[in-house]
Design a protein around this motif. Structure first.
Motif, PDB file in Angstrom:
ATOM      1  N   GLY A 155       0.813  -1.212   0.000  1.00 24.40           N
ATOM      2  CA  GLY A 155       0.000   0.000   0.000  1.00 24.40           C
ATOM      3  C   GLY A 155       0.843   1.257   0.000  1.00 24.40           C
ATOM      4  N   LEU A 156       1.876   1.281   0.824  1.00 26.34           N
ATOM      5  CA  LEU A 156       2.779   2.432   0.865  1.00 26.34           C
ATOM      6  C   LEU A 156       3.502   2.620  -0.465  1.00 26.34           C
ATOM      7  N   ALA A 157       3.934   1.506  -1.058  1.00 27.84           N
ATOM      8  CA  ALA A 157       4.606   1.578  -2.357  1.00 27.84           C
ATOM      9  C   ALA A 157       3.665   2.123  -3.420  1.00 27.84           C
ATOM     10  N   GLY A 158       2.393   1.727  -3.351  1.00 29.52           N
ATOM     11  CA  GLY A 158       1.405   2.228  -4.300  1.00 29.52           C
ATOM     12  C   GLY A 158       1.220   3.736  -4.204  1.00 29.52           C
ATOM     13  N   LEU A 159       1.485   4.293  -3.023  1.00 25.49           N
ATOM     14  CA  LEU A 159       1.385   5.745  -2.819  1.00 25.49           C
ATOM     15  C   LEU A 159       2.710   6.461  -3.072  1.00 25.49           C
ATOM     16  N   MET A 202      -3.690  14.321  12.201  1.00 24.96           N
ATOM     17  CA  MET A 202      -4.207  12.968  12.422  1.00 24.96           C
ATOM     18  C   MET A 202      -5.475  12.702  11.631  1.00 24.96           C
ATOM     19  N   GLU A 203      -6.352  13.691  11.550  1.00 19.57           N
ATOM     20  CA  GLU A 203      -7.608  13.495  10.818  1.00 19.57           C
ATOM     21  C   GLU A 203      -7.340  13.156   9.357  1.00 19.57           C
ATOM     22  N   LYS A 204      -6.389  13.855   8.741  1.00 20.20           N
ATOM     23  CA  LYS A 204      -6.037  13.565   7.343  1.00 20.20           C
ATOM     24  C   LYS A 204      -5.410  12.177   7.221  1.00 20.20           C
ATOM     25  N   CYS A 205      -4.558  11.818   8.173  1.00 18.41           N
ATOM     26  CA  CYS A 205      -3.948  10.477   8.159  1.00 18.41           C
ATOM     27  C   CYS A 205      -5.039   9.411   8.176  1.00 18.41           C
ATOM     28  N   LYS A 207     -11.377   1.274  -0.654  1.00 16.27           N
ATOM     29  CA  LYS A 207     -11.120   0.821  -2.019  1.00 16.27           C
ATOM     30  C   LYS A 207     -10.791  -0.667  -2.075  1.00 16.27           C
ATOM     31  N   VAL A 208     -10.030  -1.164  -1.091  1.00 18.06           N
ATOM     32  CA  VAL A 208      -9.596  -2.566  -1.165  1.00 18.06           C
ATOM     33  C   VAL A 208     -10.729  -3.541  -0.852  1.00 18.06           C
ATOM     34  N   ILE A 209     -11.732  -3.121  -0.082  1.00 17.65           N
ATOM     35  CA  ILE A 209     -12.829  -4.055   0.206  1.00 17.65           C
ATOM     36  C   ILE A 209     -13.788  -4.178  -0.971  1.00 17.65           C
ATOM     37  N   GLU A 210     -13.600  -3.363  -1.988  1.00 20.63           N
ATOM     38  CA  GLU A 210     -14.442  -3.458  -3.181  1.00 20.63           C
ATOM     39  C   GLU A 210     -13.904  -4.467  -4.195  1.00 20.63           C
ATOM     40  N   LYS A 218      -4.474   8.170  -5.769  1.00 17.81           N
ATOM     41  CA  LYS A 218      -3.476   9.244  -5.661  1.00 17.81           C
ATOM     42  C   LYS A 218      -4.095  10.613  -5.952  1.00 17.81           C
ATOM     43  N   ARG A 219      -5.030  10.651  -6.898  1.00 15.90           N
ATOM     44  CA  ARG A 219      -5.725  11.923  -7.158  1.00 15.90           C
ATOM     45  C   ARG A 219      -6.550  12.341  -5.946  1.00 15.90           C
ATOM     46  N   LEU A 220      -7.258  11.397  -5.346  1.00 12.14           N
ATOM     47  CA  LEU A 220      -8.073  11.710  -4.170  1.00 12.14           C
ATOM     48  C   LEU A 220      -7.207  12.109  -2.975  1.00 12.14           C
ATOM     49  N   VAL A 221      -6.056  11.460  -2.819  1.00  8.74           N
ATOM     50  CA  VAL A 221      -5.149  11.816  -1.727  1.00  8.74           C
ATOM     51  C   VAL A 221      -4.619  13.225  -1.900  1.00  8.74           C
ATOM     52  N   MET A 222      -4.285  13.591  -3.133  1.00  6.35           N
ATOM     53  CA  MET A 222      -3.788  14.955  -3.376  1.00  6.35           C
ATOM     54  C   MET A 222      -4.857  15.981  -3.003  1.00  6.35           C
ATOM     55  N   ARG A 223      -6.107  15.660  -3.265  1.00  3.74           N
ATOM     56  CA  ARG A 223      -7.193  16.573  -2.885  1.00  3.74           C
ATOM     57  C   ARG A 223      -7.274  16.702  -1.362  1.00  3.74           C
ATOM     58  N   LEU A 224      -7.110  15.566  -0.676  1.00  2.65           N
ATOM     59  CA  LEU A 224      -7.160  15.604   0.793  1.00  2.65           C
ATOM     60  C   LEU A 224      -6.004  16.434   1.360  1.00  2.65           C
ATOM     61  N   ILE A 225      -4.821  16.257   0.778  1.00  2.00           N
ATOM     62  CA  ILE A 225      -3.639  16.967   1.261  1.00  2.00           C
ATOM     63  C   ILE A 225      -3.752  18.462   1.011  1.00  2.00           C
ATOM     64  N   ASN A 226      -4.277  18.792  -0.149  1.00  2.00           N
ATOM     65  CA  ASN A 226      -4.349  20.212  -0.535  1.00  2.00           C
ATOM     66  C   ASN A 226      -5.679  20.833  -0.104  1.00  2.00           C
TER      67      ASN A 226
END
Length: 326
Positions: free
Chosen positions: A68-72, A287-290, A300-303, A318-326
Motif C-alpha cells: 500500500g505504501l509503495a502504491g502511494l 491525524m484526521e487527514k492520516c 477501495k480494497v474491500i471493493e 493518488k488523485r483523491l489523496v492529493m485533494r485531501l492533502i491540498n
C-alpha cells in the motif's frame, strides 16, 4: 522523505469465496479468526473448498501494508522468508513489480500460504500455513538492515518467534526508527498477551488494532481501550470497520468516518488502512487527514477480492489523496 521497511510472514493468499458459512463449521474454524494449520490441514481446506471460486495474491499483513505504501509512492522494503518454489517466485516478483526492495531469504520448507475463506457478508476467516515464513530467525536481522529506513512496520502474526520480534524491535529503536505494530488478530493477542504487552510498552510508537484485538489486549472496550494503549504509544489507532476509526495522540482524539464502499471482501482492509495512515504521518499531516487516507485505502480494497488494487485504482487513489492533502 521517510522510508519504510516491513517485516512479516511472506505468504501467498489463496482467496476462496464461500456460498455460506457451512464450510467454516465443517472445518471448525471460528468465523473471522486466524488459525495456524499444518500441511495435513491444508489438504482438508483445499478439499472442503474445491468447488468454490479461487484466486491468489501475494499477502501477509505487513507485506500488504508495504504494498500500500509503495502504491502511494513511498520507498519501501520487506524482510521475509520464502521457499524455493513457484509460490516464493510469485511472492518475490510481486514485490519487485511494485519497486519494493526484497530482503527475501530462502527456507527449507514450502512457501507459506494464507487461505482466506470469504463469507457472503465479506468477513474473512484465515487458515494460515506458515511454511518457510516461520524459519525467519533473529540472526536474519543484520545489524545494518535498518540503517537506511525511518519506520519499521511489523505484524502481530510474527509472535511465533519471540526472539525475532525482540531482536528487530530493539535494533530498530537503537537505530532511531519509529516502530509500527498491527496486533493482527484477537486470538493471536489472547495467546500471546504478556509478550505483546512487553513489546508494546517498551518499543512500539504506532499501534493499530481493531475493536476485538484492543479489547483482548486491554480488557476494555473501544474508547477506554484507546486510552489505555495510548499510555504506551505515541499514536494509537482503533479500526472500527464500517464505523470508521478512532485515533489518539497525546490528549487529542480524532474520530474518522469510513468511506462508502460496496464491500466484497475485507481481506487487507486493516493493512491498507495502516498504509494510508503511515503515508499521512510521513507527510506530516494532521491525524484526521492520516485517518481519512487510511479510510480511503481500506474502502477501495474491500471493493475487490484480495488485498491488491490495480493500476487504475491506484491512480484514482493518488488523485483523491492529493485533494485531501491540498
Amino acid at each position: 522523505m521517510s522510508k519504510v521497511i516491513g517485516m512479516g510472514n511472506a505468504l501467498v493468499d489463496v482467496l476462496t469465496r464461500l456460498q455460506d458459512d457451512t464450510v467454516l463449521s465443517e472445518l471448525k474454524f471460528p468465523k473471522g479468526s486466524m488459525q495456524l494449520v499444518n500441511s495435513e490441514d491444508v489438504g482438508r481446506v483445499l478439499l472442503a473448498t474445491r468447488h468454490f471460486p479461487r484466486s491468489q495474491a501475494s499477502g501477509g499483513s505487513a507485506a500488504n501494508t508495504i504494498h500500500g505504501l509503495a502504491g502511494l509512492g513511498i520507498q519501501t522494503a520487506f524482510l521475509g522468508k520464502i521457499g524455493r518454489d513457484e509460490w516464493g517466485d510469485f511472492f518475490r516478483s510481486d514485490l519487485e513489480k511494485r519497486n519494493i526492495k526484497p530482503f527475501l531469504l530462502e527456507g527449507t520448507q514450502e512457501s507459506g500460504r494464507a487461505f482466506a475463506l470469504i463469507s457472503p457478508d465479506s468477513e474473512r476467516t484465515f487458515a494460515t500455513y506458515l511454511g518457510a515464513a516461520v524459519e525467519l530467525e533473529h540472526h536474519d536481522v543484520g545489524n545494518d538492515l535498518f540503517d537506511d529506513y525511518n519506520i519499521l512496520h511489523i505484524e502481530g502474526y510474527l509472535v511465533q518467534n519471540r526472539t525475532l520480534i525482540r531482536r528487530a524491535l530493539q535494533l530498530a529503536k537503537s537505530r532511531g526508527l519509529q516502530v509500527s505494530l498491527d496486533l493482527a488478530s484477537f486470538n493471536v493477542v489472547e495467546e500471546n498477551l504478556d509478550f505483546l504487552h512487553e513489546m508494546v510498552e517498551n518499543y512500539v510508537d504506532i499501534l493499530f488494532a481493531n475493536e476485538e484485538e484492543a479489547k483482548t489486549f486491554t480488557g476494555l472496550a473501544e474508547e477506554d481501550a484507546l486510552h489505555k494503549i495510548s499510555e504506551f504509544c505515541q499514536y494509537t489507532v482503533l479500526k472500527l470497520g464500517e464505523r470508521g476509526s478512532l485515533i489518539k495522540n497525546g490528549d487529542q482524539i480524532i474520530k474518522v468516518s469510513a468511506i462508502k464502499a460496496n464491500s466484497l471482501d475485507t481481506t487487507g482492509a486493516g493493512d491498507l488502512y495502516a498504509a494510508g495512515f503511515l503515508f499521512g504521518l510521513i507527510h506530516g499531516l494532521p491525524m484526521e487527514k492520516c485517518g481519512q487516507i487510511g479510510s480511503l485505502l481500506a474502502g477501495k480494497v474491500i471493493e475487490v477480492i484480495g488485498p491488491k488494487l490495480d493500476d487504475d485504482t491506484w491512480e484514482e487513489i493518488k488523485r483523491l489523496v492529493m485533494r485531501l492533502i491540498n
